[in-house]
Design a protein around this motif. Structure first.
Motif, short mmCIF file in Angstrom:
data_model
loop_
_atom_site.label_atom_id
_atom_site.label_comp_id
_atom_site.label_asym_id
_atom_site.label_seq_id
_atom_site.Cartn_x
_atom_site.Cartn_y
_atom_site.Cartn_z
N MET A 153 6.44 2.25 -1.16
CA MET A 153 6.33 2.68 -2.97
C MET A 153 5.51 1.39 -3.53
O MET A 153 5.59 0.09 -3.09
CB MET A 153 7.74 2.73 -3.30
N ALA A 154 4.97 1.97 -4.63
CA ALA A 154 4.22 0.91 -5.55
C ALA A 154 3.06 0.04 -4.67
O ALA A 154 3.21 -1.23 -5.13
CB ALA A 154 5.24 0.05 -6.12
N SER A 155 2.50 0.48 -3.60
CA SER A 155 1.53 -0.33 -2.96
C SER A 155 0.39 0.56 -2.84
O SER A 155 0.17 1.71 -3.07
CB SER A 155 2.08 -0.43 -1.47
N TYR A 156 -0.94 -0.13 -2.91
CA TYR A 156 -2.17 0.43 -3.05
C TYR A 156 -2.51 0.47 -1.56
O TYR A 156 -2.31 -0.34 -0.53
CB TYR A 156 -3.13 -0.33 -3.71
N TYR A 157 -3.01 1.76 -1.16
CA TYR A 157 -3.77 1.92 0.17
C TYR A 157 -5.32 2.50 0.14
O TYR A 157 -5.85 3.24 -0.50
CB TYR A 157 -3.15 3.09 0.88
N ILE A 158 -6.12 1.51 0.76
CA ILE A 158 -7.56 1.74 0.66
C ILE A 158 -8.16 1.92 2.02
O ILE A 158 -8.28 0.93 2.98
CB ILE A 158 -8.25 0.57 0.00
N PRO A 159 -8.61 3.00 2.35
CA PRO A 159 -9.49 3.46 3.45
C PRO A 159 -10.91 2.78 3.73
O PRO A 159 -11.34 2.57 2.36
CB PRO A 159 -9.38 4.93 3.58
N ASP A 160 -11.18 2.52 4.90
CA ASP A 160 -12.49 1.83 4.84
C ASP A 160 -13.42 3.02 4.54
O ASP A 160 -14.66 3.05 5.52
CB ASP A 160 -12.78 1.14 6.14
N SER A 185 -13.83 -0.48 -7.92
CA SER A 185 -13.43 -1.84 -7.46
C SER A 185 -12.49 -1.65 -5.96
O SER A 185 -11.77 -0.65 -5.94
CB SER A 185 -12.93 -2.75 -8.28
N ASP A 186 -12.90 -2.49 -4.90
CA ASP A 186 -12.05 -2.24 -3.99
C ASP A 186 -10.79 -3.03 -3.64
O ASP A 186 -10.21 -3.48 -2.97
CB ASP A 186 -12.78 -2.37 -2.35
N ALA A 187 -10.72 -3.81 -5.01
CA ALA A 187 -9.50 -4.67 -5.21
C ALA A 187 -8.37 -4.02 -5.46
O ALA A 187 -8.51 -2.65 -6.00
CB ALA A 187 -9.50 -5.56 -6.31
N PHE A 188 -6.99 -4.37 -5.18
CA PHE A 188 -5.82 -3.60 -5.51
C PHE A 188 -5.56 -3.38 -7.07
O PHE A 188 -6.05 -4.38 -7.63
CB PHE A 188 -4.57 -4.42 -4.91
N GLY A 189 -5.10 -2.18 -7.49
CA GLY A 189 -4.96 -2.02 -8.74
C GLY A 189 -6.04 -1.39 -9.15
O GLY A 189 -6.94 -0.63 -8.49
N TYR A 190 -6.42 -1.01 -10.45
CA TYR A 190 -7.79 -0.31 -11.03
C TYR A 190 -8.41 -0.93 -11.89
O TYR A 190 -7.99 -2.04 -12.46
CB TYR A 190 -7.35 0.86 -11.49
N ILE A 219 -20.95 4.09 -10.45
CA ILE A 219 -20.13 2.96 -10.56
C ILE A 219 -18.72 3.36 -9.77
O ILE A 219 -18.35 2.30 -9.16
CB ILE A 219 -19.97 2.78 -12.11
N ILE A 220 -18.21 4.40 -9.83
CA ILE A 220 -17.09 4.51 -9.25
C ILE A 220 -17.52 4.88 -7.60
O ILE A 220 -18.26 5.84 -7.36
CB ILE A 220 -16.44 5.82 -9.94
N ASN A 221 -16.74 4.13 -6.71
CA ASN A 221 -17.38 4.03 -5.49
C ASN A 221 -16.29 3.88 -4.51
O ASN A 221 -16.43 3.93 -3.21
CB ASN A 221 -18.23 3.16 -5.35
N THR A 222 -15.07 3.84 -4.87
CA THR A 222 -13.88 3.57 -3.86
C THR A 222 -12.90 4.59 -4.08
O THR A 222 -12.07 4.83 -5.21
CB THR A 222 -13.33 1.86 -4.12
N LEU A 223 -12.20 4.79 -2.90
CA LEU A 223 -10.97 5.78 -2.72
C LEU A 223 -9.65 4.93 -2.56
O LEU A 223 -9.79 3.95 -1.84
CB LEU A 223 -11.05 6.65 -1.75
N LYS A 224 -8.52 5.28 -3.35
CA LYS A 224 -7.35 4.69 -3.15
C LYS A 224 -6.03 5.54 -3.25
O LYS A 224 -6.39 6.83 -3.86
CB LYS A 224 -7.13 3.16 -4.15
N PHE A 225 -5.11 5.20 -2.74
CA PHE A 225 -3.99 5.87 -2.79
C PHE A 225 -2.65 4.99 -3.17
O PHE A 225 -2.73 3.98 -2.97
CB PHE A 225 -3.45 6.60 -1.45
N GLU A 226 -1.92 5.56 -4.08
CA GLU A 226 -0.53 4.70 -4.54
C GLU A 226 0.59 5.87 -4.69
O GLU A 226 0.38 6.71 -5.13
CB GLU A 226 -0.91 4.18 -5.79
#
Length: 445
Positions: free
Chosen positions: A168-175, A211-216, A294-301
């Motif tokens: 929970m409350a964690s970010y997941y970023i595929p390569d 951004s590929d950083a955690f958060g948005y 500009i938007i170029n990264t996929l994330k899940f939370e």
């Protein structure tokens, strides 16, 4: 063997040899203390140290799977390693692709496909990323992902499919490489432990970000998929550009049943446009929300799930560039190849989510009555070559059957064939390569 565990083991053996039923097993599991449970797990893991019958071994396996609940509390939902093989008896999520269930009849399959007959999602034509965690070890964090909170690869009982269990409350970023202007995203979701007490804040955030950083970052799009069961909370879509919110809306929809039953999620981005489907139904279609280039990264939370009682799993994450117009390409080039037509593993049973592509092919045939097509199936290299050849032929025949039975195309206009694993378009040494090789071709005749 540690003699301190002997009374426990003896008790377990006696219980099963007296013919304990599935109900008794469940009652026993509810009462099993945490210390005894851990000892029982170790007993199973080290059972090579003792000589027992296969019958007793199987009985042990049936109740001493990892992931049971706390002492004195009846489990609301089996954990990933202990999900039952039966057909959703208590409202729990089914095991996708579970071959233990009886295969549907041809009529049942056709009816299921007809439900998807208006499904208009079409996957992109160039694979950027695919992960079913095939090459990852159980218990490890997957090698092609990043996170700020951990997670692990798990399996559910009754299926070889692997899943990423989210914290929970964690970010997941595929390569995934930088997302282009046009692309599609698909994935399967498996929730565990949902009930009437599941919080209204239990959601999966699907995030497109700059951004590929955690958060948005300053440019983001969030789709909020709800898992609450006591109310219909709808689907929220949120977006901002250059740090300024441009949209925040909740679409009225009751998706409780869909979300608790292992849904397939499809997303299509065409420059500024964002569309989202749950199974066969399109719920979001926002023409101007994505900031292109500009938007170029996929994330899940994941948020709002009760730790230890509710879980959220992801698998079969697929990202593709484009969104090819099959009709135009088929007419201009006389041939089109797609790996967006999906089948159950090792079988010729079409997955209903494939109907968007088959629908486009049917439209070409309906628009030009003089056009005839040959349908050719291809497989990856897993399994014997002869079996793959036969499977590719069966899959081509299944596509023909969908065109004739669902869309009314005259069968005489369609021929079929299969090449098995003989004509790969990518190496078969990775999930990405295998996914590209599992494809169907349509050729003008």
């Amino acid at each position: 063997m540690n003699t301190a565990r002997t009374p426990l083991i003896t008790f377990l053996f006696t219980l099963f040899l007296l013919g304990a039923t599935g109900t008794a097993n469940a009652q026993f599991l509810k009462k099993l203390g945490k210390a005894a449970e851990r000892a029982a797990k170790r007993t199973v893991e080290n059972r090579v140290e003792r000589e027992t019958s296969k019958k007793t071994d199987a009985a042990l396996d049936s109740i001493l799977e990892p992931g049971s609940k706390k002492k004195g509390k009846a489990p609301q939902e089996p954990q990933p390693e202990a999900l039952p093989r039966d057909n959703n008896p208590n409202g729990s999520a089914p095991v996708p692709g579970d071959q233990s269930a009886p295969p549907p009849t041809s009529n049942e399959n056709n009816n299921n496909l007809k439900v998807y007959s208006k499904f208009d999602f079409v996957a992109g034509d160039k694979l950027l990323f695919f992960d079913d965690f095939e090459n990852d070890f159980l218990g490890d964090f997957p090698s092609k992902w990043n996170t700020d909170g951990g997670g692990e690869v798990v399996q559910v009982t009754g299926s070889d499919q692997k899943w990423l269990q989210l914290k929970m409350a964690s970010y997941y970023i595929p390569d995934v490489p930088d997302l282009p202007e046009e692309y599609t995203i698909e994935f399967d979701v498996l929730p565990l432990g949902l009930d009437k007490q599941t919080s209204s804040s239990a959601k999966l955030h699907v995030i497109l970000d700059d951004s590929d950083a955690f958060g948005y970052g300053k440019n983001s799009v969030y789709a909020y998929l709800p898992f609450v069961q006591y109310i219909a909370s709808g689907i929220r879509i949120w977006g901002q550009a250059n740090g300024k919110r441009i949209l925040d809306n909740t679409i009225t929809a009751d998706v409780r049943e869909e979300m608790r039953n292992a849904p397939h999620i499809s997303i299509a981005v065409n420059k500024e446009r964002f569309r989202l489907w749950i199974n066969e139904t399109k719920y979001l279609d926002v023409p101007r929300i994505v900031t292109p280039n500009i938007i170029n990264t996929l994330k899940f939370e994941a948020k709002g799930f009760k730790d230890g009682e509710e879980q959220l799993l992801l698998s079969n994450i697929k990202v593709k560039a484009g969104g090819v117009d099959l009709r135009r390409k088929l007419m201009s080039e006389g041939k089109v190849s797609t790996n967006g037509i999906l089948f159950n593993s090792g079988s010729a049973k079409l997955q209903p989510a494939s109907m968007g592509i088959i629908r486009q092919v049917s439209q070409v045939l309906l628009e030009d009555a003089s056009l005839n097509l040959k349908i050719v199936g291809h497989t990856d290299s897993d399994g014997p070559e002869e079996a793959n050849l036969a499977l590719s032929q069966e899959r081509a025949a299944a596509v023909k059957s969908a065109l004739t039975s669902v869309y009314g195309i005259d069968a005489s206009r369609l021929t079929t064939g299969g090449k098995g694993e003989r004509e790969p378009v990518a190496p078969n040494d990775s999930p990405n390569g295998k996914a590209q090789n599992r494809r169907v071709e349509f050729i003008k005749q």
